[in-house]
Write a protein that holds these residues in place. Structure first.
Motif, PDB file in Angstrom:
ATOM      1  N   ILE A 350       0.897  -0.889   0.097  1.00 38.57           N
ATOM      2  CA  ILE A 350       0.068  -0.129   0.194  1.00 38.57           C
ATOM      3  C   ILE A 350       1.123   1.098  -0.339  1.00 38.57           C
ATOM      4  O   ILE A 350       1.009   2.056  -0.894  1.00 38.57           O
ATOM      5  CB  ILE A 350      -0.987   0.340   1.199  1.00 38.57           C
ATOM      6  CG1 ILE A 350      -1.776  -1.216   1.384  1.00 38.57           C
ATOM      7  CG2 ILE A 350      -1.860   1.737   0.860  1.00 38.57           C
ATOM      8  CD1 ILE A 350      -2.887  -1.194   2.303  1.00 38.57           C
ATOM      9  N   ARG A 351       2.115   1.259   1.044  1.00 33.70           N
ATOM     10  CA  ARG A 351       2.837   2.199   0.596  1.00 33.70           C
ATOM     11  C   ARG A 351       3.382   2.994  -0.709  1.00 33.70           C
ATOM     12  O   ARG A 351       3.525   3.336  -1.211  1.00 33.70           O
ATOM     13  CB  ARG A 351       4.045   2.512   1.717  1.00 33.70           C
ATOM     14  CG  ARG A 351       4.940   2.979   1.894  1.00 33.70           C
ATOM     15  CD  ARG A 351       5.977   3.231   3.143  1.00 33.70           C
ATOM     16  NE  ARG A 351       6.383   1.951   3.479  1.00 33.70           N
ATOM     17  CZ  ARG A 351       7.668   1.340   2.016  1.00 33.70           C
ATOM     18  NH1 ARG A 351       7.895   2.672   1.715  1.00 33.70           N
ATOM     19  NH2 ARG A 351       8.394   0.438   2.068  1.00 33.70           N
ATOM     20  N   ASN A 352       3.797   1.505  -1.023  1.00 34.85           N
ATOM     21  CA  ASN A 352       4.617   1.822  -1.951  1.00 34.85           C
ATOM     22  C   ASN A 352       3.839   2.235  -3.840  1.00 34.85           C
ATOM     23  O   ASN A 352       3.566   3.325  -4.430  1.00 34.85           O
ATOM     24  CB  ASN A 352       5.997   0.536  -2.798  1.00 34.85           C
ATOM     25  CG  ASN A 352       6.928   0.769  -2.062  1.00 34.85           C
ATOM     26  OD1 ASN A 352       7.604   1.960  -1.953  1.00 34.85           O
ATOM     27  ND2 ASN A 352       7.056  -0.411  -1.377  1.00 34.85           N
ATOM     28  N   SER A 364      -2.923   5.173 -12.204  1.00 34.42           N
ATOM     29  CA  SER A 364      -4.181   4.916 -12.001  1.00 34.42           C
ATOM     30  C   SER A 364      -3.943   3.798 -11.721  1.00 34.42           C
ATOM     31  O   SER A 364      -5.238   3.018 -10.718  1.00 34.42           O
ATOM     32  CB  SER A 364      -4.975   4.787 -13.265  1.00 34.42           C
ATOM     33  OG  SER A 364      -4.884   6.338 -13.929  1.00 34.42           O
ATOM     34  N   GLU A 365      -3.128   2.871 -11.922  1.00 34.24           N
ATOM     35  CA  GLU A 365      -3.308   0.920 -11.818  1.00 34.24           C
ATOM     36  C   GLU A 365      -3.154   1.125 -10.065  1.00 34.24           C
ATOM     37  O   GLU A 365      -3.393  -0.045  -9.744  1.00 34.24           O
ATOM     38  CB  GLU A 365      -2.152   0.480 -12.431  1.00 34.24           C
ATOM     39  CG  GLU A 365      -2.800  -0.266 -13.662  1.00 34.24           C
ATOM     40  CD  GLU A 365      -3.956  -1.553 -13.796  1.00 34.24           C
ATOM     41  OE1 GLU A 365      -4.459  -1.514 -13.037  1.00 34.24           O
ATOM     42  OE2 GLU A 365      -4.943  -0.893 -14.308  1.00 34.24           O
ATOM     43  N   ALA A 370      -4.345  -0.262  -4.467  1.00 35.42           N
ATOM     44  CA  ALA A 370      -4.225   0.321  -3.012  1.00 35.42           C
ATOM     45  C   ALA A 370      -5.110   0.735  -2.674  1.00 35.42           C
ATOM     46  O   ALA A 370      -5.524   0.129  -1.202  1.00 35.42           O
ATOM     47  CB  ALA A 370      -3.155   1.890  -3.156  1.00 35.42           C
ATOM     48  N   ALA A 371      -6.038   0.747  -3.004  1.00 37.42           N
ATOM     49  CA  ALA A 371      -7.771   0.513  -2.863  1.00 37.42           C
ATOM     50  C   ALA A 371      -8.467  -0.423  -2.765  1.00 37.42           C
ATOM     51  O   ALA A 371      -8.568  -0.333  -1.436  1.00 37.42           O
ATOM     52  CB  ALA A 371      -8.552   2.106  -3.599  1.00 37.42           C
ATOM     53  N   LEU A 384     -11.856   5.037   0.031  1.00 40.01           N
ATOM     54  CA  LEU A 384     -12.505   6.081  -0.583  1.00 40.01           C
ATOM     55  C   LEU A 384     -11.381   7.413  -0.620  1.00 40.01           C
ATOM     56  O   LEU A 384     -11.832   8.004  -1.986  1.00 40.01           O
ATOM     57  CB  LEU A 384     -14.178   5.851   0.212  1.00 40.01           C
ATOM     58  CG  LEU A 384     -15.037   5.679  -0.313  1.00 40.01           C
ATOM     59  CD1 LEU A 384     -15.755   5.789   1.132  1.00 40.01           C
ATOM     60  CD2 LEU A 384     -15.151   6.074  -1.923  1.00 40.01           C
ATOM     61  N   VAL A 385     -10.865   7.469   0.169  1.00 43.91           N
ATOM     62  CA  VAL A 385     -10.015   8.941   0.699  1.00 43.91           C
ATOM     63  C   VAL A 385      -8.884   8.399  -0.608  1.00 43.91           C
ATOM     64  O   VAL A 385      -9.091   9.809  -1.542  1.00 43.91           O
ATOM     65  CB  VAL A 385      -9.969   9.007   1.530  1.00 43.91           C
ATOM     66  CG1 VAL A 385      -8.745  10.150   1.700  1.00 43.91           C
ATOM     67  CG2 VAL A 385     -10.960   9.356   2.798  1.00 43.91           C
ATOM     68  N   VAL A 386      -8.661   7.785  -0.561  1.00 49.87           N
ATOM     69  CA  VAL A 386      -7.489   7.990  -1.929  1.00 49.87           C
ATOM     70  C   VAL A 386      -7.558   7.520  -3.531  1.00 49.87           C
ATOM     71  O   VAL A 386      -7.255   8.185  -4.084  1.00 49.87           O
ATOM     72  CB  VAL A 386      -6.637   6.323  -1.715  1.00 49.87           C
ATOM     73  CG1 VAL A 386      -5.722   5.949  -2.816  1.00 49.87           C
ATOM     74  CG2 VAL A 386      -6.011   6.129  -0.442  1.00 49.87           C
TER      75      VAL A 386
END
Length: 583
Positions: A350-352, A364-365, A370-371, A384-386
């Motif tokens: 997620i961090r990367n 975009s990917e 991450a989401a 949702l924020v991401v």
């Protein structure tokens, strides 16, 4: 639905290797990386003006070398403002404009430089190259002819002129021009002329031209055995003809006879990869790193090969090393995150993903992945924020809209999901995934007719969209509408994906609705084999058993269906069926 990790090795790696090891491009001139700075003192406060210009030029050069060309342009523009007539500054600014894709501005600055210093052959060559890139062939030829008037023995300009005739599809004229160069005994690089004759023939179709190209490349290598470009072009010609073995033998022999060539090793790696021998391909890339400064490009190919081989730990280590060397290498960071996702290191993944730059082709990917991972951790609001931030920056792509809508769907915000999808469809009106998900949301909102119309629109665009075929068939069955059409759709979906338990369930349910209970049981039993943990399939099979008076089997399946669902309301509904069966 889990985002796919299919964008890894074979497709990405073949694309990268092919781009780097393909036939060398025809010569074009590029603006020089660095020109000496000579700025006359300004009339007012000349010391400060010169100091400011020197500082801006040096900092612009530093930024350029760091890949920050947009910022470099701004500084070089300041230098140019201090001395608008300096050819050196104009050419440097031209080079930087070209890096950021401002070709017209690059040409304008090069034209100004040539006007201010009409005897600078190097600048004229650059301007000719810029005209050539814009396909202003006659203007480019005029520049190269000007170079020859200044430097009659210049060996580059004649090659460019002949190549431009070929680019104009004036092949006979190009060949005549090249042959005239060969007749000139004083011409210094005849091997290059033969090479470009070969390229001219490659631009034309047919076996006659392929034979002529092969002959020209061989002649070039006969004159200069170590001429790398001719060797690579000849090898690529053999590959084009389907003679992979001949191409490989040529390249391997070249590596033995001549000094090691990273480009030839790159081509050998490509050939091995096309043959499915990733171990040998990786070995060639290791040779490159051992014989030259290991570039980002080569290291990325090695990492992608490790991914292809499913050596994820080694791939991760290689990608971490790349990211530490090149912090702005977004492809490396994206694939590192993908490897971490594959190996279960979700926090670092997620961090990367979230550190991939907005300007990256992977952005975009990265947002979608991450989401998806945040959603899997139960962090729906964060997901949702991401995704929302992604849409507001540079991730205005269909897959981000569908992810955002799916997150809203998970929160039962169906109106919000519909609005997001409609926003996406206003930009990508024929994107089948947006249309399909919009149809699902319309169904959630109880708009059955609109849902059916939307599903049919998906099938107009992509007739073999399995999910749409199955969903539409199931929906028609639930509504007891057009059951023969529903059966046709379900059977078509099953032809396309015969082992999908949910597609089998759709056909089984359509047969059930047509009161063909015995056939329905056969199909639903198979569906249950493929999806034994699906509550809905178990319930449908229980319904079919019940209609055929197979009470014990029905009881067993109702109990299983009730236990499999996490929806308490639905579990109570299934148990009520069981009670009716036993009463």
């Amino acid at each position: 639905m889990r985002p796919s990790f299919k964008t890894t090795a074979s497709a990405a790696l073949l694309l990268t290797l092919t781009a780097c090891a393909s036939t060398p491009a025809k010569k074009t001139t590029a603006a020089p990386e660095k020109q000496s700075l000579v700025i006359p003192a300004a009339k007012s406060d000349p010391v400060n003006a010169r100091a400011e210009a020197d500082y801006n030029f040096i900092m612009g050069d530093v930024l350029s070398r760091e890949g920050k060309s947009e910022q470099a342009v701004a500084l070089f523009e300041k230098v140019a403002a201090l001395d608008p007539n300096s050819p050196a500054v104009q050419m440097r600014l031209s080079a930087e404009y070209l890096k950021v894709g401002k070709v017209k501005e690059a040409i304008q600055k090069a034209e100004q430089a040539v006007a201010n210093d009409p005897k600078n052959a190097e600048s004229i060559l650059v301007l000719g190259g810029l005209y050539s890139a814009e396909k202003s062939y006659d203007k480019a030829i005029a520049q190269y002819q000007a170079v020859l008037r200044l430097q009659p023995k210049n060996s580059e300009a004649p090659i460019y002129i002949g190549s431009l005739y070929a680019d104009k599809k004036e092949f006979k004229k190009a060949e005549q021009y090249f042959n005239s160069l060969l007749k000139n005994a004083s011409y210094e690089t005849p091997h290059e002329v033969h090479y470009y004759i070969g390229l001219t023939h490659l631009d034309q179709e047919g076996p006659v031209h392929q034979k002529a190209a092969e002959k020209a490349f061989k002649k070039s290598l006969e004159i200069k055995p170590g001429f790398e470009d001719a060797l690579i072009s000849l090898a690529n010609l053999y590959l084009q003809q389907g003679n992979r073995g001949k191409a490989l033998a040529l390249c391997l022999d070249y590596q033995k006879q001549e000094n090691f060539s990273p480009k030839v090793a790159d081509l050998i790696a490509q050939i091995y990869l096309e043959e499915g021998d990733s171990e040998k391909a990786y070995s060639q890339l290791e040779l490159i790193t051992g014989n030259s400064e290991s570039s980002l490009d080569v290291q990325m190919k090695m990492a992608l090969l490790l991914i292809e081989q499913k050596r994820f730990n080694q791939a991760g280590a290689k990608l971490k090393d790349i990211v530490s060397q090149y912090p702005s290498a977004d492809s490396a960071r994206y694939y590192l995150a993908a490897v971490q996702e594959e190996t279960g290191d979700m926090e670092n993944a997620i961090r990367n993903y979230m550190q991939v730059a907005h300007s990256s082709k992977h952005f975009s990917e990265a947002i979608v992945h991450a989401a998806h991972l945040l959603k899997g951790q139960g962090k729906l609001n964060q997901a949702l924020v991401v995704t929302k931030k992604g849409l507001q920056t540079n991730a205005d792509k269909p897959q981000v809209y569908t992810m955002y809508a799916s997150l809203l769907d998970a929160k039962a915000d169906y109106l919000g999901a519909a609005q997001v999808l409609e926003q996406g469809l206003s930009k990508y009106s024929k994107n089948v995934e947006l249309l399909f998900q919009h149809a699902l949301i319309l169904d959630r909102l109880g708009k059955k007719e609109n849902m059916i119309a939307q599903m049919k629109k998906v099938l107009e665009i992509e007739p073999n969209h399995v999910q749409s075929l199955s969903y539409l068939a199931f929906s028609l069955a639930e509504l007891n509408l057009h059951l023969p059409e529903a059966e046709r759709l379900a059977r078509r979906a099953l032809e396309l994906d015969p082992k999908d338990g949910y597609v089998l369930d759709t056909l089984g349910w359509v047969l059930f609705k047509q009161k063909r209970f015995s056939e329905s049981i056969q199909v639903l039993e198979k569906a249950h084999e493929y999806q034994a943990s699906a509550s809905i399939i178990a319930e449908h099979l229980a319904d079919a058993y019940s209609m055929e008076s197979k009470t014990d089997k029905a009881k067993q399946m109702y109990e299983k269906a009730a236990n499999l669902t996490t929806d308490q309301k639905r579990a109570n509904h299934i148990r009520s069926k069981l009670l009716r069966l036993l009463s």
